[in-house]
Design a protein around this motif. Structure first.
Motif, PDB file in Angstrom:
ATOM      1  N   MET A 145       0.814  -1.221   0.000  1.00 47.54           N
ATOM      2  CA  MET A 145       0.000   0.000   0.000  1.00 47.54           C
ATOM      3  C   MET A 145       0.847   1.271   0.000  1.00 47.54           C
ATOM      4  O   MET A 145       0.474   2.273  -0.600  1.00 47.54           O
ATOM      5  N   HIS A 146       1.983   1.246   0.688  1.00 51.21           N
ATOM      6  CA  HIS A 146       2.848   2.427   0.711  1.00 51.21           C
ATOM      7  C   HIS A 146       3.337   2.758  -0.698  1.00 51.21           C
ATOM      8  O   HIS A 146       3.317   3.916  -1.117  1.00 51.21           O
ATOM      9  N   ALA A 147       3.775   1.724  -1.415  1.00 49.56           N
ATOM     10  CA  ALA A 147       4.246   1.932  -2.787  1.00 49.56           C
ATOM     11  C   ALA A 147       3.108   2.406  -3.685  1.00 49.56           C
ATOM     12  O   ALA A 147       3.308   3.226  -4.575  1.00 49.56           O
ATOM     13  N   ARG A 148       1.911   1.884  -3.430  1.00 44.10           N
ATOM     14  CA  ARG A 148       0.750   2.295  -4.225  1.00 44.10           C
ATOM     15  C   ARG A 148       0.498   3.793  -4.093  1.00 44.10           C
ATOM     16  O   ARG A 148       0.353   4.513  -5.070  1.00 44.10           O
ATOM     17  N   LYS A 149       0.439   4.273  -2.849  1.00 41.25           N
ATOM     18  CA  LYS A 149       0.149   5.684  -2.618  1.00 41.25           C
ATOM     19  C   LYS A 149       1.241   6.581  -3.179  1.00 41.25           C
ATOM     20  O   LYS A 149       0.958   7.619  -3.782  1.00 41.25           O
ATOM     21  N   ALA A 150       2.492   6.181  -3.003  1.00 39.09           N
ATOM     22  CA  ALA A 150       3.593   6.986  -3.517  1.00 39.09           C
ATOM     23  C   ALA A 150       3.541   7.065  -5.044  1.00 39.09           C
ATOM     24  O   ALA A 150       3.752   8.138  -5.622  1.00 39.09           O
ATOM     25  N   ARG A 151       3.239   5.954  -5.686  1.00 33.59           N
ATOM     26  CA  ARG A 151       3.198   5.943  -7.146  1.00 33.59           C
ATOM     27  C   ARG A 151       2.019   6.760  -7.674  1.00 33.59           C
ATOM     28  O   ARG A 151       2.159   7.519  -8.646  1.00 33.59           O
ATOM     29  N   MET A 152       0.847   6.629  -7.049  1.00 28.54           N
ATOM     30  CA  MET A 152      -0.295   7.425  -7.487  1.00 28.54           C
ATOM     31  C   MET A 152      -0.004   8.915  -7.330  1.00 28.54           C
ATOM     32  O   MET A 152      -0.311   9.711  -8.218  1.00 28.54           O
ATOM     33  N   ALA A 153       0.615   9.279  -6.220  1.00 27.66           N
ATOM     34  CA  ALA A 153       0.945  10.691  -5.988  1.00 27.66           C
ATOM     35  C   ALA A 153       1.950  11.194  -7.007  1.00 27.66           C
ATOM     36  O   ALA A 153       1.858  12.334  -7.473  1.00 27.66           O
ATOM     37  N   GLU A 154       2.896  10.336  -7.379  1.00 26.15           N
ATOM     38  CA  GLU A 154       3.900  10.713  -8.373  1.00 26.15           C
ATOM     39  C   GLU A 154       3.260  10.988  -9.737  1.00 26.15           C
ATOM     40  O   GLU A 154       3.643  11.919 -10.432  1.00 26.15           O
ATOM     41  N   LEU A 155       2.267  10.200 -10.105  1.00 28.40           N
ATOM     42  CA  LEU A 155       1.636  10.319 -11.418  1.00 28.40           C
ATOM     43  C   LEU A 155       0.599  11.440 -11.505  1.00 28.40           C
ATOM     44  O   LEU A 155       0.274  11.889 -12.595  1.00 28.40           O
ATOM     45  N   ALA A 156       0.076  11.873 -10.370  1.00 25.12           N
ATOM     46  CA  ALA A 156      -1.069  12.793 -10.352  1.00 25.12           C
ATOM     47  C   ALA A 156      -0.666  14.260 -10.333  1.00 25.12           C
ATOM     48  O   ALA A 156       0.356  14.633  -9.763  1.00 25.12           O
ATOM     49  N   ASP A 157      -1.546  15.078 -10.933  1.00 25.47           N
ATOM     50  CA  ASP A 157      -1.441  16.538 -10.832  1.00 25.47           C
ATOM     51  C   ASP A 157      -2.359  17.082  -9.748  1.00 25.47           C
ATOM     52  O   ASP A 157      -2.218  18.225  -9.324  1.00 25.47           O
ATOM     53  N   ALA A 158      -3.345  16.277  -9.346  1.00 26.88           N
ATOM     54  CA  ALA A 158      -4.324  16.688  -8.346  1.00 26.88           C
ATOM     55  C   ALA A 158      -4.990  15.438  -7.794  1.00 26.88           C
ATOM     56  O   ALA A 158      -4.891  14.358  -8.387  1.00 26.88           O
ATOM     57  N   PHE A 159      -5.691  15.598  -6.668  1.00 25.14           N
ATOM     58  CA  PHE A 159      -6.333  14.486  -5.984  1.00 25.14           C
ATOM     59  C   PHE A 159      -7.797  14.810  -5.707  1.00 25.14           C
ATOM     60  O   PHE A 159      -8.123  15.948  -5.370  1.00 25.14           O
ATOM     61  N   VAL A 160      -8.648  13.795  -5.806  1.00 23.62           N
ATOM     62  CA  VAL A 160     -10.062  13.934  -5.453  1.00 23.62           C
ATOM     63  C   VAL A 160     -10.474  12.719  -4.651  1.00 23.62           C
ATOM     64  O   VAL A 160     -10.146  11.581  -5.016  1.00 23.62           O
ATOM     65  N   ALA A 161     -11.203  12.942  -3.572  1.00 23.49           N
ATOM     66  CA  ALA A 161     -11.782  11.853  -2.801  1.00 23.49           C
ATOM     67  C   ALA A 161     -13.290  11.841  -2.992  1.00 23.49           C
ATOM     68  O   ALA A 161     -13.955  12.871  -2.848  1.00 23.49           O
ATOM     69  N   LEU A 162     -13.809  10.678  -3.326  1.00 23.35           N
ATOM     70  CA  LEU A 162     -15.246  10.411  -3.384  1.00 23.35           C
ATOM     71  C   LEU A 162     -15.622   9.691  -2.098  1.00 23.35           C
ATOM     72  O   LEU A 162     -14.757   9.397  -1.269  1.00 23.35           O
ATOM     73  N   PRO A 163     -16.878   9.339  -1.912  1.00 20.85           N
ATOM     74  CA  PRO A 163     -17.228   8.533  -0.754  1.00 20.85           C
ATOM     75  C   PRO A 163     -16.413   7.238  -0.695  1.00 20.85           C
ATOM     76  O   PRO A 163     -16.055   6.670  -1.729  1.00 20.85           O
ATOM     77  N   GLY A 164     -16.121   6.813   0.509  1.00 18.15           N
ATOM     78  CA  GLY A 164     -15.354   5.593   0.724  1.00 18.15           C
ATOM     79  C   GLY A 164     -15.221   5.313   2.199  1.00 18.15           C
ATOM     80  O   GLY A 164     -15.821   5.997   3.032  1.00 18.15           O
ATOM     81  N   GLY A 165     -14.412   4.332   2.515  1.00 13.70           N
ATOM     82  CA  GLY A 165     -14.197   3.920   3.896  1.00 13.70           C
ATOM     83  C   GLY A 165     -12.821   4.322   4.396  1.00 13.70           C
ATOM     84  O   GLY A 165     -12.231   5.298   3.931  1.00 13.70           O
ATOM     85  N   ILE A 166     -12.288   3.512   5.315  1.00 17.08           N
ATOM     86  CA  ILE A 166     -11.047   3.909   5.982  1.00 17.08           C
ATOM     87  C   ILE A 166      -9.867   4.005   5.016  1.00 17.08           C
ATOM     88  O   ILE A 166      -8.981   4.826   5.204  1.00 17.08           O
ATOM     89  N   GLY A 167      -9.841   3.179   3.969  1.00 22.61           N
ATOM     90  CA  GLY A 167      -8.764   3.295   2.988  1.00 22.61           C
ATOM     91  C   GLY A 167      -8.807   4.622   2.265  1.00 22.61           C
ATOM     92  O   GLY A 167      -7.775   5.271   2.052  1.00 22.61           O
ATOM     93  N   THR A 168     -10.000   5.041   1.884  1.00 22.87           N
ATOM     94  CA  THR A 168     -10.176   6.338   1.220  1.00 22.87           C
ATOM     95  C   THR A 168      -9.775   7.472   2.158  1.00 22.87           C
ATOM     96  O   THR A 168      -9.071   8.406   1.758  1.00 22.87           O
TER      97      THR A 168
END
Length: 193
Positions: free
Chosen positions: A88-111
């Motif tokens: 999961m740590h690698a997942r978040k780091a990679r998504m952040a590296e690829l993104a210009d911006a972030f959006v959260a929709l409804p979700g649970g503790i992972g979101t």
């Protein structure tokens, strides 16, 4: 404009059909404005819906999924690209590296965890990318009330709260994020924490 938007959202549909409908609509809206999607790589829940909205509209979607979830066969098989990472740590780091911006929709503790981590990174000056919260049908109202309480109690500064942009609809949130990217208006001096 965000060339690649990272979306955090639930791996379930939730109780309201509007959540899935709006996740799909967000995916389609990204394609309409010329943005690509990066997200957690799942095929289920709101995650699958936002990816389907992108792919059905002819867009580009990159999934980043931990090896354990890939092995559990929850990965979306119809994406432009799917990256399998160790954890999961690698997942978040990679998504952040690829993104210009972030959006959260409804979700649970992972979101929540993903949202709060990128928000913390912005507060500390690790990035200056916009962070949006799509408050569909008031889903996040209780959280926003708690954040207000936390600010009142002196644990969050008002400028830090301003780093989280809350909107009720897709068009409003995307417009605000795109304006923020154009103006470079999301920077905060971590020396003032």
């Amino acid at each position: 404009m965000a060339s690649t938007l990272c979306v955090f959202c639930g791996s379930s549909d939730g109780t309201q059909p509007a959540y899935r409908d709006q996740a799909y609509a967000l995916g389609a809206a990204l394609v309409k404005q010329g943005s690509a999607l990066v997200y957690g790589g799942g095929s289920i829940g709101l995650m699958g819906a936002v990816a389907d909205g992108v792919m059905d509209s002819g867009g580009k979607a990159t999934g980043v999924i931990p090896e354990s979830l890939f092995k559990a066969e929850v990965a979306h098989q119809g994406l432009t690209s799917l990256e399998v990472v160790p954890d999961m740590h690698a997942r978040k780091a990679r998504m952040a590296e690829l993104a210009d911006a972030f959006v959260a929709l409804p979700g649970g503790i992972g979101t929540f965890e993903e949202l709060f981590e990128v928000w913390t990174w912005a507060q500390l000056g690790y990035h200056d990318k916009p962070i949006g919260l799509l408050n569909l049908d008031g889903f996040y109202d209780p959280l926003l009330a708690f954040l207000g309480h936390t600010e009142e109690q002196g644990f969050i500064r008002s400028r830090c709260r301003e780093l989280l942009w809350v909107e009720q609809d897709i068009a409003g949130l995307l417009a605000r994020i795109n304006r923020g990217i154009e103006l470079g208006s999301v920077k905060w001096d971590p020396e003032k924490i």
